[in-house]
Design a protein around this motif. Structure first.
Motif, PDB file in Angstrom:
ATOM      1  N   THR A 110      35.705  11.721   5.914  1.00 30.04           N
ATOM      2  CA  THR A 110      34.918  10.592   6.387  1.00 30.04           C
ATOM      3  C   THR A 110      33.777  10.371   5.389  1.00 30.04           C
ATOM      4  O   THR A 110      33.906  10.721   4.217  1.00 30.04           O
ATOM      5  CB  THR A 110      34.394  10.863   7.810  1.00 30.04           C
ATOM      6  N   HIS A 111      32.644   9.827   5.834  1.00 37.32           N
ATOM      7  CA  HIS A 111      31.578   9.413   4.916  1.00 37.32           C
ATOM      8  C   HIS A 111      30.640  10.587   4.622  1.00 37.32           C
ATOM      9  O   HIS A 111      29.542  10.698   5.173  1.00 37.32           O
ATOM     10  CB  HIS A 111      30.806   8.255   5.539  1.00 37.32           C
TER      11      HIS A 111
ATOM     12  N   THR B 175      30.334   7.987   9.265  1.00 33.35           N
ATOM     13  CA  THR B 175      29.966   9.218   9.948  1.00 33.35           C
ATOM     14  C   THR B 175      30.109  10.374   8.980  1.00 33.35           C
ATOM     15  O   THR B 175      31.023  10.401   8.160  1.00 33.35           O
ATOM     16  CB  THR B 175      30.867   9.468  11.167  1.00 33.35           C
ATOM     17  N   GLY B 176      29.228  11.320   9.076  1.00 37.34           N
ATOM     18  CA  GLY B 176      29.232  12.440   8.155  1.00 37.34           C
ATOM     19  C   GLY B 176      30.024  13.626   8.666  1.00 37.34           C
ATOM     20  O   GLY B 176      29.466  14.560   9.234  1.00 37.34           O
ATOM     21  N   GLY B 177      31.330  13.604   8.508  1.00 35.06           N
ATOM     22  CA  GLY B 177      32.125  14.774   8.822  1.00 35.06           C
ATOM     23  C   GLY B 177      32.783  14.772  10.177  1.00 35.06           C
ATOM     24  O   GLY B 177      33.433  15.751  10.545  1.00 35.06           O
ATOM     25  N   TYR B 178      32.665  13.719  10.954  1.00 34.25           N
ATOM     26  CA  TYR B 178      33.355  13.651  12.238  1.00 34.25           C
ATOM     27  C   TYR B 178      33.852  12.222  12.443  1.00 34.25           C
ATOM     28  O   TYR B 178      33.641  11.350  11.614  1.00 34.25           O
ATOM     29  CB  TYR B 178      32.431  14.068  13.390  1.00 34.25           C
TER      30      TYR B 178
ATOM     31  N   GLN C  81      23.084  18.812  13.919  1.00 34.34           N
ATOM     32  CA  GLN C  81      23.967  18.829  15.069  1.00 34.34           C
ATOM     33  C   GLN C  81      24.349  17.406  15.445  1.00 34.34           C
ATOM     34  O   GLN C  81      23.623  16.712  16.164  1.00 34.34           O
ATOM     35  CB  GLN C  81      23.290  19.514  16.259  1.00 34.34           C
ATOM     36  N   PRO C  82      25.505  16.906  14.960  1.00 32.75           N
ATOM     37  CA  PRO C  82      25.911  15.531  15.286  1.00 32.75           C
ATOM     38  C   PRO C  82      26.420  15.431  16.721  1.00 32.75           C
ATOM     39  O   PRO C  82      26.763  16.435  17.366  1.00 32.75           O
ATOM     40  CB  PRO C  82      27.018  15.238  14.276  1.00 32.75           C
TER      41      PRO C  82
END
Length: 630
Positions: A270-271, A374-377, A528-529
């Motif tokens: 993802t981003h 989104t950063g990683g999810y 913590q997303p």
């Protein structure tokens, strides 16, 4: 993409608050330098950003800038004009004149005594676009570029995807973040009178990017002027993207347009930066070093003789493969609707449609955070629930595995319904779970009686195993990527056909892409997303919630920054005109000098307007307040 070991060799000396002159007298750009101590003249790597080098933008770039400097490449981290510590007024987003700042930074760096005169540019997201825009201006000392998760056409790739008004990404996530950058007081030399003067002027008078986004709707002529002219780029470019990134289509399209030496690396990401991805991370720093060594230092490492395309195969038997070109050689398998299987909806009596379904504005959330940064999810979920609310055409179980490689094309004939279409291609397993492979948009679908329209889906590389089935779904919605349209319309199709670029397993060759090395001890203490999909069966509402909390040190390691944010995009099935995006963020900075700075922002967006309020307090006393309604 294999590499020799390139260990860190130098301590890094950081010089903050350097001023770079521009063509405007008295208007300079602010930069921080990351210099390899004792290295002598070295190549320079410029990163130009609108996201403030003294705050979260600088914290995000710190690890990579520091890693490059430790390996003998000076880092130059620069605030775009009108942002952070740089002078001047903020330009509109993606303004072509931003290239002036890139040229000024590149040529200034090349002239410094610590630089060999060879300069590269790299950056993530907006900074990737700035690197490419600068390269299109051809400054003499710019020798190579690495855009990571970048875009080429701001309207098509981001603000109004394929000509449809964007929702959560531009008018939620980006608006909330860029207002924070505008209101947050200076963290580097906060007592400096010039820093205070710049900040107070902008906090009182400047407009954030969202005002421009609202002023220029889908199809406005200004967006054509902001498209990057990639045909003018001549320096070597290593394009890095992710199949699940918001800008994947734009990044691959950029690669295809480039005329000079180039490489393409696409992972299942993802981003996010490739070495920080939660799925199949790679040693981005090592891979980038080989690019810099070849084109900035003249090392004969043979990078230009290696396969130019390295992509991650998703789905069954995942892994990396090299290809000699993009798109790679592939045959096109063609499927008509009848060959896939009958659609899952019966047409009304007397209709010429093959199938029809009432438009459901809640469709889209189960595709993951498609088209949202989104950063990683945000990877795709089981979307069979959305499939049931769409027109779905499902094929028979595959007798052999199928490697989809390139851009599928779905041709649709419309017998009635809304004037836009969202098309998805899915992998359906034997248990009925449906996973999105890729998708595409058509801003203006054909009217009844018009010739069928071809919808080109975004590029992908995905292996569908034997026994699985292909599914094409056609709907109006992609929430929360797009604003929904009025309920009650009926979407009818009289034709669905799929042209699928497929490649044999023998195409290409297995690739070894090294994993990241040990973490470099960055500035982030906690991240913590949050991502949640809520279904309200009483009100028939779907809400997508995202945000989270994070703690980091500022890039100068003088203060502690705590961020807590939440965005909620909600739509009701029977009242899409009431869809909203609501957001709130609280950023607390514990200053090294003892003060406690708090920035609070609230956002409320509808399809037609956005209202944002913000306040800044220092030890409980309000020092700035703003409100925008546009």
């Amino acid at each position: 993409m294999d590499r020799e070991d390139s260990p860190a060799r130098y301590d890094v000396r950081v010089v903050r608050g350097v001023r770079i002159p521009t063509e405007e007298p008295g208007r300079g750009l602010a930069a921080d330098l990351f210099l390899p101590a004792g290295a002598g003249p070295v190549p320079a790597l410029v990163t130009l950003s609108p996201y403030r080098k003294d705050a979260l933008g600088g914290a995000g770039a710190w690890d990579t800038v520091h890693a490059f400097a430790a390996r003998g490449y000076a880092g130059v981290l620069v605030d775009l004009r009108g942002t952070g510590s740089s002078d001047g007024d903020l330009r509109p987003p993606f303004d072509p004149a931003e290239g002036d700042d890139g040229v000024a930074a590149v040529e200034w760096a090349a002239a410094q005594p610590w630089c060999t005169g060879a300069v590269g540019m790299w950056g993530l997201s907006y900074s990737a676009a700035l690197a490419l825009r600068t390269a299109s201006r051809r400054p003499p000392h710019l020798k190579a570029v690495i855009p990571v998760m970048g875009l080429a056409d701001p309207e098509r790739d981001f603000v109004h995807p394929d000509g449809v008004r964007g929702c959560l990404a531009p008018l939620g996530i980006w608006s909330l973040g860029t207002v924070l950058d505008l209101l947050l007081p200076p963290l580097q030399d906060p007592a400096d009178p010039a820093e205070q003067r710049r900040w107070r002027h902008r906090a009182a008078h400047a407009d954030p990017y969202l005002v421009d986004l609202r002023r220029h709707g889908p199809g406005h002529e200004v967006w054509r002027s902001r498209v990057l002219d990639l045909a003018e780029v001549r320096v070597p470019v290593l394009c890095v993207s992710g199949w699940r990134d918001i800008f994947c289509g734009g990044a691959v399209h950029a690669y295809e347009q480039l005329g000079g030496p180039k490489k393409l690396l696409v992972g299942p990401w993802t981003h996010t930066m490739p070495h920080e991805a939660p799925v199949s991370p790679v040693d981005f720093h090592g891979l980038a070093m080989r690019w810099w060594d070849r084109w900035l230092s003249g090392s004969p490492n043979g990078v230009e003789r290696e396969p130019p395309v390295t992509v991650y195969v998703q789905g069954d038997e995942p892994g990396w493969r090299h290809f000699a070109s993009w798109p790679p050689p592939a045959k096109v398998d063609r499927y008509a609707g009848a060959e896939l299987s009958p659609p899952n909806r019966d047409a009304p009596t007397g209709s010429t449609a093959v199938a029809a379904v009432r438009v459901d504005p809640t469709v889209g959330a189960l595709s993951g955070m498609w088209g949202i940064p989104t950063g990683g999810y945000g990877f795709p979920l089981d979307q069979h629930g959305d499939d049931l609310a769409s027109l779905a055409v499902t094929g028979r179980p595959l007798e052999q595995p199928l490697l989809v490689l390139g851009r599928p094309v779905v041709t649709v004939g419309v017998s009635g319904g809304p004037r836009r279409l969202v098309v998805r291609l899915a992998d359906v397993d034997p248990r009925g779970r449906s996973t999105m492979i890729t998708g595409g948009l058509l801003a203006r679908s054909p009217a009844p009686g018009d010739p069928p329209a071809a919808v080109e889906l975004e590029p992908t590389c995905y292996r569908v195993p034997a026994g699985h089935r292909l599914r094409v779904t056609v709907a109006d919605g992609a929430f929360p990527r797009l604003w929904p349209v009025a309920a009650g319309a009926e979407l009818g199709l009289d034709r669905v056909a799929l042209a699928l670029p497929v490649s044999s397993a023998a195409e290409g060759q297995p690739a070894s892409v090294p994993p990241p090395g040990e973490a470099g001890g960055g500035l982030w203490v906690r991240n913590q997303p949050r991502w949640e999909i809520r279904h309200d069966p009483i009100n028939q509402e779907v809400a997508v919630v995202m945000g989270g909390s994070a703690t980091c040190a500022d890039p100068g390691r003088a203060h502690r920054i705590e961020l807590d944010s939440q965005l909620c995009a909600a739509v009701r099935r029977d009242a899409p005109e009431l869809a909203t995006v609501r957001g709130a963020s609280t950023t607390t900075v514990h200053m090294g000098t003892g003060e406690r700075v708090v920035v609070r922002i609230d956002l409320h967006s509808t399809e037609s307007a956005t209202t944002v309020t913000g306040s800044v307090t220092v030890d409980g006393d309000t020092v700035a307040e703003r409100r925008w309604h546009t």
